[in-house]
Design an enzyme around this catalytic site. Structure first.
Site, PDB file in Angstrom:
ATOM      1  N   LYS A 160       1.451 -13.857  16.374  1.00  0.00           N
ATOM      2  CA  LYS A 160       2.734 -13.213  16.108  1.00  0.00           C
ATOM      3  C   LYS A 160       2.413 -11.800  15.638  1.00  0.00           C
ATOM      4  CE  LYS A 160       5.535 -11.897  13.596  1.00  0.00           C
ATOM      5  NZ  LYS A 160       6.153 -10.515  13.480  1.00  0.00           N
ATOM      6  N   ALA A 162       2.945  -7.742  14.585  1.00  0.00           N
ATOM      7  CA  ALA A 162       3.958  -7.001  13.838  1.00  0.00           C
ATOM      8  C   ALA A 162       5.024  -6.484  14.801  1.00  0.00           C
ATOM      9  CB  ALA A 162       3.309  -5.832  13.105  1.00  0.00           C
ATOM     10  N   SER A 163       6.254  -6.401  14.326  1.00  0.00           N
ATOM     11  CA  SER A 163       7.350  -5.939  15.176  1.00  0.00           C
ATOM     12  C   SER A 163       7.098  -4.529  15.702  1.00  0.00           C
ATOM     13  CB  SER A 163       8.661  -5.966  14.389  1.00  0.00           C
ATOM     14  OG  SER A 163       8.984  -7.285  13.993  1.00  0.00           O
ATOM     15  N   GLU A 234      -5.791 -12.072   4.141  1.00  0.00           N
ATOM     16  CA  GLU A 234      -6.398 -10.756   3.906  1.00  0.00           C
ATOM     17  C   GLU A 234      -5.257  -9.831   3.526  1.00  0.00           C
ATOM     18  OE1 GLU A 234      -7.101  -7.288   3.826  1.00  0.00           O
ATOM     19  OE2 GLU A 234      -7.295  -7.248   6.015  1.00  0.00           O
ATOM     20  N   LEU A 235      -5.203  -9.469   2.240  1.00  0.00           N
ATOM     21  CA  LEU A 235      -4.002  -8.848   1.699  1.00  0.00           C
ATOM     22  C   LEU A 235      -4.186  -7.410   1.238  1.00  0.00           C
ATOM     23  CD1 LEU A 235      -2.713 -11.929  -0.327  1.00  0.00           C
ATOM     24  CD2 LEU A 235      -2.237 -11.303   2.051  1.00  0.00           C
ATOM     25  N   CYS A 268      -6.520  -1.226   5.180  1.00  0.00           N
ATOM     26  CA  CYS A 268      -6.734  -2.059   3.994  1.00  0.00           C
ATOM     27  C   CYS A 268      -8.041  -1.714   3.303  1.00  0.00           C
ATOM     28  CB  CYS A 268      -6.685  -3.538   4.364  1.00  0.00           C
ATOM     29  SG  CYS A 268      -7.787  -4.000   5.710  1.00  0.00           S
ATOM     30  N   GLU A 365      -1.576  -0.406  -3.986  1.00  0.00           N
ATOM     31  CA  GLU A 365      -2.188  -0.003  -2.725  1.00  0.00           C
ATOM     32  C   GLU A 365      -1.308   1.065  -2.080  1.00  0.00           C
ATOM     33  OE1 GLU A 365      -4.156  -1.839   1.293  1.00  0.00           O
ATOM     34  OE2 GLU A 365      -2.414  -2.871   0.485  1.00  0.00           O
TER      35      GLU A 365
END
Length: 470
Positions: A160, A162-163, A234-235, A268, A365
């Protein structure tokens, strides 16, 4: 409430021109279930032969390189990445796919262990269908750095995207098809966040991998684990860039520019906090500013552009807000700090100094081209400031003393440490973080073993009763 149109369609916008690129029909819940069912059916054949899987991966890598220019242009138009960086992203994907085709069979080989049984082995078996929910900033790399090891071990995947980068996700599936990979092995689900929820909930999904923000990652993990589905998160991070008093300032300042402003700062593992020992702070800052001001912010399709636009209007508004609040808190703006051009989401690369560790720009972040410089009294304080973060993804340390580098690398709280270079992902080493940067690993053999059943098998000559309870 969403309008009927917005509930069934999504649009992508070119961030350099603000023009609508495309419009997509969002698939229904029934279509999601059909997609997962197709992946599940394909899994039973796909998992049988690792040598065939390697052949398919080689063919896919070849197809990626063949279509590199088209793929790169698609990414640049959808999210604003400089075209030279987009080409490098596609090339890196091809290299990683080949890496797993080369080494996957060795990584997947079972282990023999000594026990009281005649023979004891540990095998690594694929789980099934993995749901992959990925962001827009590296639309090919983040989807494929997970997919390469997962496919090689025998799993099938539903992505899925990202838009904002829906076409990139569609192009990945098309490329697998062009490479002759059987249908159902890698599929792209077209939809918004509601589709991600439906995908996680689908009975045929065995595990979930997610890259994105902390709040959304927490929801993904909660939803998946409530259904006893393995999850890797993974943030992101707020990576410290630690400049010791014996650093090579010329190299460190060049690394700072690359580390902070790659992908317009939307990475990131971009360097996000520049922690500099005070006796070399002025020299480092001067060189950092000089090199930053030479960066070209322009049309991302031009070969000599260094920074394109941010991904959307909200992103550039967020960056403007962070910079304004930082100045209000006492930070000094020494370059940048303004929008560029009358159209598109362009923002000049920005450096702030006199930043304190507790300021927003040093704690959150910041996903854009803003570099805060924090001065430390000494190296001990620099390490303390580096660890004073809720994130723990990457860190870089700049020093000529390798013994010191080894000592400091053990002290820094992160999943990745790089000495005298910017942090980069590499298929040969594990990628992932601690604290709010998530859990689990991608890449290397460790990334492959995240989505397997680690099965213990023991063989006895006859029935044996062990005195142990468990």
């Amino acid at each position: 409430m969403k309008s009927k149109e917005s509930a069934t369609k999504l649009k992508t916008i070119n961030p350099a021109t603000e023009e609508i690129l495309n419009e997509y029909e969002i698939i229904s819940k029934e279509q999601v279930d059909d997609t997962v069912k197709k992946a599940k059916n394909a899994f039973f054949e796909w998992k049988k032969d690792i040598d065939k899987r390697a052949e398919f991966l080689y063919a896919f890598a070849k197809e990626l390189r063949k279509n590199k220019e088209k793929l790169a242009k698609t990414a640049t138009q959808e999210m604003g990445k400089a075209i030279k960086e987009a080409r490098s992203e596609v090339e890196k994907c091809a290299w990683t796919i080949e890496y797993y085709a080369d080494h996957g069979k060795i990584f997947a080989t079972g282990e023999v262990v000594n026990t009281d049984a005649r023979k004891s082995i540990i095998t690594f078996e694929p789980l099934g269908v993995i749901a992959s929910i990925m962001p827009w900033n590296f639309p090919y790399w983040q989807g494929l750095r997970f997919a390469a090891p997962s496919l090689m071990i025998g799993n099938t995947i539903v992505l899925k995207p990202a838009s904002a980068t829906m076409q990139c996700g569609i192009e990945i599936e098309k490329t697998f098809s062009k490479a002759g990979v059987p249908q159902g092995i890698f599929q792209t689900a077209v939809g918004d966040s509601s589709i991600a929820e439906t995908l996680i909930d689908s009975n045929g999904i065995s595990a979930v991998t997610f890259t994105g923000s902390v709040p959304v990652g927490a929801k993904v993990a909660q939803r998946a684990t409530s259904q006893i589905k393995k999850t890797v998160l993974e943030l992101g991070g707020s990576d410290p860039f630690i400049v010791c008093d014996d650093a090579d300032i010329e190299k460190a300042s060049t690394g700072a520019v690359k580390g902070r402003f790659i992908n317009c700062g939307q990475s990131c593992i971009a360097s996000k906090r520049f922690i500099v020992v005070k006796n070399i702070a002025d020299e480092f800052t001067e060189k950092f500013v000089q090199k930053t001001e030479k960066l070209k912010v322009d049309d991302p399709l031009l070969d000599d552009t260094d920074l394109g636009p941010l991904v959307n209007a909200k992103a550039v508004e967020n960056i403007e807000g962070v910079v304004k609040r930082s100045i209000k808190e006492g930070a000094e703006l020494i370059t940048g700090g303004e929008r560029v051009k009358n159209r598109g989401y362009f923002y000049r690369p920005t450096i702030l100094r006199n930043v304190l560790p507790d300021m927003e720009v040093a704690q959150e972040e910041v996903f854009g081209p803003v570099a805060p410089i924090i001065m430390a009294n000494d190296e001990k304080e620099a390490i303390r400031i580096a660890n004073d973060s809720k994130f723990g993804l990457g860190a870089s340390i700049w020093t000529r003393n390798l013994e010191k580098a080894e000592r400091f690398s053990a002290m820094v709280e992160s999943g990745i440490v790089t000495v005298n270079s910017m942090v980069v992902s590499d298929p040969r080493v594990p990628f992932g973080g601690i604290k709010n940067s998530g859990f689990g690993r991608e890449l290397s053999r460790y990334g492959m073993l995240e989505f397997v059943n680690i099965k213990s098998v023991r063989f006895y000559d006859q029935l044996t009763y062990d005195h142990h309870v468990e």
